[in-house]
Design a protein around this motif. Structure first.
Motif, short mmCIF file in Angstrom:
data_model
loop_
_atom_site.label_atom_id
_atom_site.label_comp_id
_atom_site.label_asym_id
_atom_site.label_seq_id
_atom_site.Cartn_x
_atom_site.Cartn_y
_atom_site.Cartn_z
N ILE A 42 0.97 -1.21 -0.03
CA ILE A 42 0.02 -0.05 0.17
C ILE A 42 1.11 1.05 -0.10
O ILE A 42 0.49 2.04 -0.54
N PHE A 43 2.13 0.99 0.91
CA PHE A 43 2.64 2.56 0.88
C PHE A 43 3.42 2.62 -0.08
O PHE A 43 4.72 3.82 -0.29
N SER A 44 4.08 1.02 -0.67
CA SER A 44 5.55 1.25 -1.19
C SER A 44 4.87 1.47 -3.17
O SER A 44 5.93 1.81 -3.23
N LYS A 45 3.55 1.28 -3.07
CA LYS A 45 3.28 1.09 -4.41
C LYS A 45 2.86 2.35 -4.83
O LYS A 45 1.76 2.89 -4.13
N PRO A 46 3.60 3.22 -5.59
CA PRO A 46 3.28 4.94 -5.76
C PRO A 46 1.86 5.33 -5.96
O PRO A 46 1.26 6.31 -5.60
N GLY A 47 1.35 4.05 -7.17
CA GLY A 47 0.41 4.57 -7.65
C GLY A 47 -0.74 4.35 -7.26
O GLY A 47 -2.04 4.34 -6.64
N ILE A 106 -8.86 0.85 -4.54
CA ILE A 106 -9.42 -0.26 -4.94
C ILE A 106 -9.63 -1.04 -5.66
O ILE A 106 -9.94 -2.13 -5.85
N MET A 107 -10.42 -0.58 -6.47
CA MET A 107 -11.66 -0.95 -8.08
C MET A 107 -10.45 -1.16 -8.57
O MET A 107 -10.06 -2.42 -9.39
N ARG A 108 -9.61 -0.47 -8.65
CA ARG A 108 -8.60 -0.64 -10.12
C ARG A 108 -7.95 -2.13 -9.71
O ARG A 108 -7.50 -3.11 -10.08
N VAL A 111 -3.86 -7.25 -2.15
CA VAL A 111 -3.20 -5.53 -1.71
C VAL A 111 -4.68 -4.43 -1.63
O VAL A 111 -4.89 -3.57 -0.74
N ALA A 112 -5.85 -5.14 -2.33
CA ALA A 112 -7.31 -3.86 -2.27
C ALA A 112 -7.63 -3.87 -0.87
O ALA A 112 -7.99 -3.41 -0.09
N ALA A 113 -7.84 -5.39 -0.20
CA ALA A 113 -7.86 -5.73 0.83
C ALA A 113 -7.81 -5.54 2.13
O ALA A 113 -7.94 -4.62 3.14
N ALA A 114 -6.44 -5.24 2.20
CA ALA A 114 -5.31 -4.15 3.28
C ALA A 114 -5.86 -2.96 3.37
O ALA A 114 -5.78 -2.51 4.29
N MET A 115 -6.34 -2.42 2.32
CA MET A 115 -6.78 -0.98 2.47
C MET A 115 -8.00 -1.06 2.70
O MET A 115 -8.31 0.07 3.45
#
Lengths: 603, 362
Positions: free
Chosen positions: A369-374, A552-554, A570-574
């Motif tokens: 979540i924090f390391s992927k810029p997008g 999250i959707m993407r 990753v979406a679930a983590a967000m």
């Protein structure tokens, strides 16, 4: 004439400003965009909708297919396909009715009776209130969806010795996901209505020998009808406008998906005209039932709920038959509905979950979540938008609530209506309207969503999520006697001084509670976020303009992510972080309100 | 010291006409009570004077200044509310000092005045308490101190004692009157309690259905009510319908069943129906010069301590009347007794349908 002038002079500037600010804002940034949907209809040939794609009265196939392959039984629930418009309507009606029944039953059981395990029931019923857009449906799909690799439910049934595979897909999947996510809205409204019943009313009925189902049918139900209606109407609208479940189930034959698709290429199957027509139909489908039971949904309904503190009744003892119903009928439903929320947490810590069961424990998803810029950009965007929207919501929301609660002049009803209307208008209609409106009147300027989605997002968030603050402040004001302000006025204080020295110190808690609620609904907003928000580039672009829900959707749609993590995880983590925030806010907001003897009617 | 003049004040709330043309002159330094049953419009009248509402027509003057359309904060009045409306987020001191701070007085002067007001109302030592830490009576005093400290032109009081228990009410109403006289402020006091109005006011007005029925000093209103409604509303009264047999100057004899009752006449005519109103607590069981007699059969006698409440049906009459007899012996039910009242405690009026119906519905 002289009299009229003198009367006008009495209206202080402050009061006028308080009235004009929210009224003008809502007229220009809510009513005008929504009305401009009509503009999109210019030259539209309505006959276009008279095709089986939109309305199909002769659907093929059965809603439930049962087949057997060898010893194994396959049950596939896919629902009907009667064209885009009827599909949406049928789905919303089924979701509303089933949610009303489950929600009311759960609230009656938990609110009225005492029995072993009641607290567990209450926690399970409240869990789906923690909104996790897209991810929730994704987990529903893992648990109950039709999947060649099998789903979790069928896996459990197999281990119980049943050779059966049950899977929900297409419209059937959407209906299931929405019921599981939305029934708690009825539950919480009915629970609040139960809480408003004074003990003496129930004790009187018991005293006259009414008990069990007769007591519920003759005494309790009539008193909680407003709660059921309020909850059911909200469920109906949420179901109608929901775009998350159709996207995750990749089922395009509903109105919301069609409107969403317009933003993908600015052309859906029927072009701007068809999208505008679908928006108008969605708006009408939402507003007609709302108008019919409007008296329960204006601010005044919430006022009634919160006035005074009724003496709480002592919960009744649940008999043997009731216990059997509770554990064999209600509990499985509650577990089934809470399972996706629990599943989100599991997925957030899993390396992989695509089949029946999750695999491997990891913290990597949170790191991504924090390391992927997008991805991280989405959080930055959301927080930035919120930082701009919140002061607007605070000022406009307080102003609207104060004027509606305190000023008795003709025309105030308009503001009452305006300030609750954003709850009733489907978000996609708002998004589509904003696009048409600002693209038309402000092409090429920062207000054009194609130039800068950020400004439009902030404006839309402020309009759509203001009602939560308005409602909270309104109930706070009702608990503050008007005479407190009049006492100050009679001692020579001007309106501005009264607001600063008396009103704000007395209702600031309500303002904070309202802002907290507005905040979590801004952060979890879907309709505008994934449409207007998508106009600023995809998440591979580290400078995209999409908020959290868009990211999250993407991620849910993404096939893979560099670095090897499952994008859905990753979406679930967000989503897990979002849910934790929501839980915290709901806890703070309800505990404050509970102290004043009222229930929070959450949406 | 301010004189308050009210001219033909009218006010509608929705379709209801609450005030139907009120005319009043309240003298400078006077303690004026507005008395009336609930729904008579008395609170609306007070709110118009305070400036919280605007009349549809009419005028309100403070001395010679027209204040009809001024905002509350421009009028120089101070109001004490029924629920006191103390600000819960301020201490006693802050509550009382509020109006002075609005006036931007120097700090030392504010302090001096607040201490003076607190002392006046016996609230010394309570400065730092919050309203919820006070008893009902103390809260009432703070509300009063808050209003008095700004030295208002007019002090408005909206049933300020109705949330207190009976004993405290008696005590405080004496104190309020004493303070008002000491400070010489014009005060307007709204209440539905006729005893309170009689006790506290220099003059009072009786309001009924948005109109002033009658106004005058407590003595005038009590002893010689000019209107039937006043006669029934003020004091402990009982009334009966009869036919006027004889009118002689300001006296009339009215036939009530078999009794011929002597009364003070208020525009009744011989041969017409009339309502006779008795001051039911001024009767005796012994005859005397200047007393008129009513004989009847006792239905329900009740021992009340200082007196006996007797319900009896006058002979030849169908309705029950109630009398309060200062005796210790309770007449047995079914017995016949004669009660005697001073003629000046019996008044007769022409029949006024609205009044009687209202009364019987209650």
């Amino acid at each position: 004439m002289a009299v009229k002038v003198s009367k006008l002079k009495r209206v202080e500037k402050v009061t006028l400003i308080l009235f004009l600010l929210p009224t003008l804002y809502l007229l220009s940034f809510f009513v005008a965009p929504v009305a401009s949907v009509l503009g999109g209809l210019l030259g539209f040939d309505w006959h276009l909708l008279n095709t089986p794609f939109y309305i199909n009265l002769k659907p093929i196939g059965s809603p439930i297919e049962i087949r057997s392959f060898g010893p194994r039984l396959f049950i596939v629930i896919k629902g009907v396909n009667m064209g885009v418009i009827l599909n949406s309507l049928i789905n919303s009606i089924i979701v509303t009715l089933v949610s009303a029944v489950i929600g009311t039953a759960a609230a009656l059981l938990i609110g009225l009776y005492d029995f072993p395990g009641r607290r567990l029931f209450a926690v399970l019923a409240a869990l789906p209130l923690l909104v996790a857009p897209f991810v929730n449906t994704y987990v529903v799909k893992l648990l109950y969806g039709f999947n060649l690799q099998g789903n979790t439910l069928s896996y459990l049934l197999q281990h119980l010795g049943l050779k059966v595979t049950i899977g929900f897909t297409q419209l059937g999947g959407i209906t299931l996901a929405q019921i599981l996510a939305f029934y708690p809205i009825v539950y919480i409204n009915v629970l609040a209505a139960l809480g408003a019943i004074d003990a003496s009313l129930i004790e009187q009925a018991l005293n006259l020998g009414s008990r069990g189902f007769k007591l519920i049918r003759t005494i309790i139900l009539p008193m909680i009808v407003p709660g059921i209606l309020a909850g059911a109407t909200l469920v109906y609208i949420l179901s109608l406008e929901d775009v998350g479940a159709p996207i995750v189930f990749n089922y395009k034959n509903v109105i919301s998906y069609q409107v969403y698709e317009f933003f993908q290429e600015f052309t859906s199957i029927g072009g701007v005209g068809a999208s505008a027509a679908l928006c108008l139909i969605m708006l009408l489908l939402a507003l007609i039932p709302m108008a019919i039971i409007r008296k329960y949904l204006s601010l005044k309904y919430y006022a009634r709920l919160s006035r005074g503190a009724p003496r709480p009744f002592k919960r009744l003892k649940l008999g043997k038959k009731g216990l059997i119903v509770a554990y064999l009928l209600v509990l499985p439903v509650l577990i089934a509905a809470a399972a996706p929320q629990i599943g989100i947490i599991v997925l957030a810590f899993s390396e992989r979950w695509v089949g029946a069961l999750p695999q491997g424990f990891t913290l990597r998803n949170f790191y991504f979540i924090f390391s992927k810029p997008g991805v991280f950009r989405g959080i930055v965007n959301s927080v930035t938008y919120l930082a701009f929207a919140l002061p607007m919501i605070a000022i406009l929301g307080f102003a609207a609530a104060y004027v509606v609660a305190r000023i008795r002049v003709k025309g105030i009803g308009l503001l009452d209506l305006l300030s609750t209307a954003p709850l009733a208008v489907p978000g996609l209609v708002v998004a589509f309207g904003y696009f048409i409106f600002f693209h038309a009147i402000a092409q090429g300027t920062p207000l054009d969503p194609l130039v800068s989605p950020a400004v439009v997002l902030v404006l839309a968030y402020a309009a759509r999520k203001m009602p939560f603050t308005v409602r909270s402040v309104y109930t706070g004001l009702l608990q503050t006697p008007r005479a407190m302000e009049e006492a100050a006025e009679s001692l020579g204080a001007t309106k501005g001084k009264v607001l600063r020295s008396i009103v704000l110190p007395l209702v600031w808690r309500s303002i904070i509670a309202g802002l907290l609620l507005s905040s979590i609904y801004v952060l979890s907003e879907v309709s505008v976020s994934v449409t207007i928000g998508a106009l600023g580039g995809d998440i591979v672009d580290p400078n995209h303009a999409g908020p959290i829900t868009y990211v999250i959707m993407r991620l849910i749609q993404a096939p893979s992510i560099s670095g090897g993590a499952q994008p859905q995880a990753v979406a679930a983590a967000m989503a897990a972080i979002l849910m934790a925030l929501e839980a915290l806010v709901l806890f703070v907001a309800t505990s404050r309100l509970a102290r004043r003897g009222q229930m929070l009617v959450s949406v | 010291m301010t004189q308050v003049i009210i001219r033909d004040l009218r006010k509608k709330l929705g379709k209801n006409e609450i005030l139907k043309g009120i005319n009043l002159e309240i003298r400078s330094g006077e303690f004026f009570a507005i008395l009336g049953p609930s729904g008579s419009g008395k609170t609306t009248l007070l709110r118009l004077i305070a400036g919280f509402e605007v009349p549809d027509s009419g005028q309100i003057l403070f001395d010679d200044k027209d204040v009809t359309y001024l905002r509350p904060d421009e009028r120089g009045v101070a109001m004490v509310f029924q629920n006191w409306a103390l600000w819960p987020h301020m201490t006693v001191y802050e509550n009382v000092a509020y109006g002075l701070k609005i006036k931007k007085l120097p700090k030392e002067e504010i302090d001096k005045k607040v201490r003076w007001a607190l002392e006046l109302l016996g609230l010394e030592g309570m400065e730092n308490r919050y309203p919820h830490q006070l008893s009902g009576g103390q809260q009432q005093r703070v509300a009063l101190a808050r209003a008095l400290v700004v030295e208002p032109k007019v002090l408005l009081l909206d049933e300020p004692l109705s949330n207190l228990d009976a004993r405290l009410r008696l005590k405080l109403r004496g104190e309020i009157r004493k303070l008002q006289k000491e400070l010489g402020i014009t005060a307007i006091y709204v209440t539905h309690d006729q005893e309170e109005a009689l006790a506290i006011a220099d003059r009072l007005a009786l309001l009924r259905n948005g109109r002033i029925e009658e106004s005058g000093t407590p003595e005038e209103i009590y002893q010689n009510p000019k209107k039937l409604f006043t006669a029934i509303f003020i004091g402990k009264t009982s009334y009966a319908k009869g036919v006027v047999e004889e009118v002689d100057g300001d006296k009339a004899k009215v036939r009530v069943g078999e009794n011929l009752v002597e009364s003070v006449a208020h525009g009744v005519n011989k041969g017409e129906e009339a309502i006779v109103v008795f001051k039911a607590d001024m009767c005796k069981l012994t005859p005397k010069q200047g007393r008129t007699a009513i004989r009847g059969r006792v239905t329900v006698p009740m021992y009340m301590g200082a007196f006996v409440e007797v319900r009896m049906v006058p002979l030849g009459y169908k309705k029950e009347l109630t009398f309060y007899i200062p005796e210790q012996e309770v007449p047995p039910p079914g017995s016949e007794i004669t009660v005697y009242l001073p003629v000046k405690a019996v008044h007769s009026y022409p029949v006024e349908e609205g009044v009687i119906e209202e009364e019987e519905e209650e």
